[in-house]
Design a protein around this motif. Structure first.
Motif, PDB file in Angstrom:
ATOM      1  N   GLU A 112      13.111  -0.450   0.575  1.00 49.77           N
ATOM      2  CA  GLU A 112      13.104  -0.077  -0.842  1.00 49.77           C
ATOM      3  C   GLU A 112      14.178   0.968  -1.138  1.00 49.77           C
ATOM      4  OE1 GLU A 112       9.135   1.311  -1.191  1.00 49.77           O
ATOM      5  OE2 GLU A 112       9.581   3.291  -0.371  1.00 49.77           O
ATOM      6  N   ASP A 126       1.636   6.112   2.827  1.00 51.15           N
ATOM      7  CA  ASP A 126       2.209   5.931   4.173  1.00 51.15           C
ATOM      8  C   ASP A 126       3.587   5.298   4.064  1.00 51.15           C
ATOM      9  OD1 ASP A 126       0.000   6.935   5.460  1.00 51.15           O
ATOM     10  OD2 ASP A 126      -0.970   4.976   5.664  1.00 51.15           O
ATOM     11  N   LEU A 172       6.464   2.994   6.021  1.00 57.83           N
ATOM     12  CA  LEU A 172       6.859   2.127   7.126  1.00 57.83           C
ATOM     13  C   LEU A 172       8.358   2.319   7.309  1.00 57.83           C
ATOM     14  CD1 LEU A 172       6.029  -0.227   9.075  1.00 57.83           C
ATOM     15  CD2 LEU A 172       6.878  -1.766   7.312  1.00 57.83           C
ATOM     16  N   LEU A 196       5.719  -0.085  15.982  1.00 57.79           N
ATOM     17  CA  LEU A 196       4.654  -1.079  15.768  1.00 57.79           C
ATOM     18  C   LEU A 196       4.999  -2.412  16.398  1.00 57.79           C
ATOM     19  CD1 LEU A 196       3.566  -0.872  12.019  1.00 57.79           C
ATOM     20  CD2 LEU A 196       2.118  -0.576  14.016  1.00 57.79           C
ATOM     21  N   ILE A 255       9.797   1.545   3.667  1.00 56.28           N
ATOM     22  CA  ILE A 255       8.929   0.945   2.651  1.00 56.28           C
ATOM     23  C   ILE A 255       7.740   1.883   2.485  1.00 56.28           C
ATOM     24  CG2 ILE A 255       7.441  -1.011   2.113  1.00 56.28           C
ATOM     25  CD1 ILE A 255       9.204  -2.674   4.059  1.00 56.28           C
ATOM     26  N   THR A 256       7.445   2.300   1.246  1.00 57.29           N
ATOM     27  CA  THR A 256       6.283   3.156   0.992  1.00 57.29           C
ATOM     28  C   THR A 256       5.076   2.270   0.689  1.00 57.29           C
ATOM     29  OG1 THR A 256       7.756   4.824   0.074  1.00 57.29           O
ATOM     30  CG2 THR A 256       5.406   5.066  -0.404  1.00 57.29           C
ATOM     31  N   LEU A 257       4.042   2.461   1.464  1.00 61.84           N
ATOM     32  CA  LEU A 257       2.835   1.639   1.310  1.00 61.84           C
ATOM     33  C   LEU A 257       1.860   2.312   0.363  1.00 61.84           C
ATOM     34  CD1 LEU A 257       2.310   0.801   5.099  1.00 61.84           C
ATOM     35  CD2 LEU A 257       3.570  -0.513   3.388  1.00 61.84           C
ATOM     36  N   ASP A 258       0.886   1.535  -0.104  1.00 61.11           N
ATOM     37  CA  ASP A 258      -0.169   2.109  -0.938  1.00 61.11           C
ATOM     38  C   ASP A 258      -0.847   3.238  -0.174  1.00 61.11           C
ATOM     39  OD1 ASP A 258       0.441   0.256  -2.795  1.00 61.11           O
ATOM     40  OD2 ASP A 258      -1.233  -1.087  -2.359  1.00 61.11           O
ATOM     41  N   GLY A 259      -1.083   4.350  -0.822  1.00 55.79           N
ATOM     42  CA  GLY A 259      -1.668   5.492  -0.148  1.00 55.79           C
ATOM     43  C   GLY A 259      -0.625   6.465   0.349  1.00 55.79           C
ATOM     44  N   VAL A 316      14.586  -5.876   2.972  1.00 51.12           N
ATOM     45  CA  VAL A 316      13.189  -5.485   2.754  1.00 51.12           C
ATOM     46  C   VAL A 316      13.023  -4.004   2.442  1.00 51.12           C
ATOM     47  CG1 VAL A 316      12.166  -7.355   4.102  1.00 51.12           C
ATOM     48  CG2 VAL A 316      12.858  -5.266   5.261  1.00 51.12           C
ATOM     49  N   LEU A 320       3.799  -9.532  12.079  1.00 54.19           N
ATOM     50  CA  LEU A 320       2.482  -8.991  11.695  1.00 54.19           C
ATOM     51  C   LEU A 320       1.364  -9.906  12.205  1.00 54.19           C
ATOM     52  CD1 LEU A 320       3.179  -7.834   8.017  1.00 54.19           C
ATOM     53  CD2 LEU A 320       2.915  -6.398  10.043  1.00 54.19           C
TER      54      LEU A 320
END
Lengths: 162, 333
Positions: free
Chosen positions: A14, A50, A52, A75, A44-48, A12, A156
């Protein structure tokens, strides 16, 4: 050891997994050629923007100092178990004890390698039931991205309703 | 830990075999300190607790009189023979069900649920059976009974078709189009077969996991309504998550499983909280029920609306939801 942490993170992440794998000197525990010491890392780079961050930490007790460090601000938790180890049910109990504060605060999911020869899935659920716990628990092959995504999805979903 | 931890409760039994009693006692010893409440197997009639009824060993016409001797107890039924399931219709609607053979996980669930009810005084006597919401086909009822078995060779005969099941260690082998026959209204005849029967040999060649068959049956049988042995105003909780291979509609089923694994809830409340259609929820509950993943709780009571959550809590929840949404989006979940 041998549950597939590095492989699962790689499924998972990137970026290539930043790994601390070294030559396995503990062949009594597992026959694999290399093993993780300290931790694996993926992100993992999230939208915006951030990020993870995904950390994998070894299961051997001599690395339990890492468990506490990585639990801070986490988390949630995915526990991967190698079904073919000598006492995988005891392994599960050990991790449930070792990560008890994090599990109580967030939640956890258990993935059991689907190699033949180990305890049945029902036996793992018996361990959870004896502790009055109900966690998502799946037989998985972490080499399959879809199986890893199932673990993430379940985690999640558990986190969302807390 | 709940406040029921220090309460003492008694277990009595009707018709249990000595072997079942021995297993039960050893499991109780194992669960000491883990189950809510202090559970003793003493057989006292007039103390709060549960009365375990072995439906294989009781006479239907004597059951009510026998249960009347235990007014303070919640009924928990157990049976191995499919035929005994018919007697269950005479039990109170809120009766609990124990797996046969006994399993520690199921026993723990049952004891905790009973302790909760006994502590809150929610013991219902002679409550009406849940209203049937769909007409159950004889084949569906037969499958429901077969799902309680772990082994055996049985042939189910309908007018137009014969379905042969070979059940061993929860794996089923069958011959015939099962799902296509689900809505047949004709009576079914269940016949035990021997391993040497040619029909069995033929069926073994067509192996299929039992849970897959039950799951698919559960998804299709209700057609939007709960199966007859379930009730919309009862609460349910998962005793375990469905196997990964069954979660074909993962985006829906994983979220529903999370809702049903937290606590006892009604299907309707889950539909509201999970923002899912009631159809999705009932299909999921039906499938989980047939596969034996579901624990039934008490009937839901109408509660006063919860106090409004604080703005801070709402904000935190919204932030989490937004973060999880981004993660899902990134991973294509």
């Amino acid at each position: 050891m041998g549950a597939g942490k590095t492989t699962a993170i790689g499924a998972v992440s990137e970026i290539g997994v930043v790994s601390t794998d070294v030559k396995n000197s503990d062949l009594a525990q597992s026959q694999k050629a290399t093993t993780t010491v300290a931790m694996d890392y993926g992100q993992i780079t999230l939208d915006g923007g951030d990020q993870l961050r995904i950390y994998g930490t070894p299961g051997q007790e001599r690395f339990d100092f890492m468990w506490k460090i990585l639990s801070r601000g986490a988390l949630g938790l995915i526990i991967l178990l190698d079904n073919t180890r000598p006492s995988p049910l005891l392994d599960l109990n050990k991790f449930l004890d070792g990560f008890a504060p994090l599990i109580a605060e967030t939640g956890a999911v258990v993935g059991v390698s689907n190699k033949p020869g180990g305890p049945s899935i029902d036996a793992y659920y018996e361990v959870l039931a004896a502790r009055n716990m109900m966690l998502p628990l799946f037989e998985v092959d972490v080499r399959k991205k879809d199986d890893v995504l199932l673990l993430v999805d379940a985690l999640l979903s558990v986190l969302e309703i807390r | 830990m709940s406040t029921t931890t220090h309460r003492s409760f008694d277990i009595s039994q009707i018709g249990m075999t000595s072997a079942q009693e021995t297993v039960l006692k050893s499991m109780l010893a194992m669960l000491q300190g883990r189950a809510n409440g202090d559970w003793q197997f003493s057989g006292a009639a007039d103390t709060p607790g549960i009365i375990i009824v072995n439906l294989d060993a009781v006479q239907a016409n004597e059951l009510q009189a026998q249960l009347a001797r235990y007014p303070k107890k919640i009924v928990a039924a157990i049976h191995e023979n499919a035929a005994a399931a018919q007697i269950a219709a005479q039990l109170p609607a809120d009766s609990l069900r124990l797996d046969a053979p006994l399993r520690v996980m199921n026993l723990l669930d049952t004891l905790n649920l009973a302790a909760q009810r006994l502590t809150t005084g929610v013991v219902q006597k002679s409550a009406p059976m849940p209203q049937m919401q769909t007409a159950a086909s004889p084949l569906l009822l037969a499958l429901h009974d077969l799902a309680q078995r772990t082994e055996g060779i049985l042939q189910i005969a309908l007018d137009q078709a014969q379905l042969t099941f070979f059940i061993a260690e929860k794996k089923v082998f069958f011959e015939g189009m099962v799902l296509a026959q689900l809505n047949q209204t004709t009576a079914v005849k269940v016949t035990p077969l021997s391993i040497s029967d040619p029909a069995v040999q033929h069926a073994i060649a067509l192996s299929q996991p039992w849970d897959t068959l039950l799951w698919q049956t559960g998804l299709q049988a209700g057609q939007g309504a709960l199966l007859p042995w379930l009730a919309g105003d009862c609460t349910y909780r998962l005793r375990r998550w469905p196997e990964s291979g069954l979660l074909s509609r993962r985006a829906v089923f994983v979220r529903l499983a999370a809702h049903f694994s937290k606590e006892l809830v009604t299907p309707e409340s889950v539909a509201q909280n999970a923002r899912m259609t009631l159809r999705d929820v009932t299909d999921f509950v039906n499938a989980c029920s047939l596969c034996g993943y579901l624990v039934t709780g008490k009937r839901a009571v109408v509660e006063a609306p919860a106090a409004a959550a604080s703005a801070a809590a709402d904000s935190s929840k919204e932030q989490k939801r937004s973060l999880f949404g981004k993660i899902r989006s990134k991973l294509g979940l």
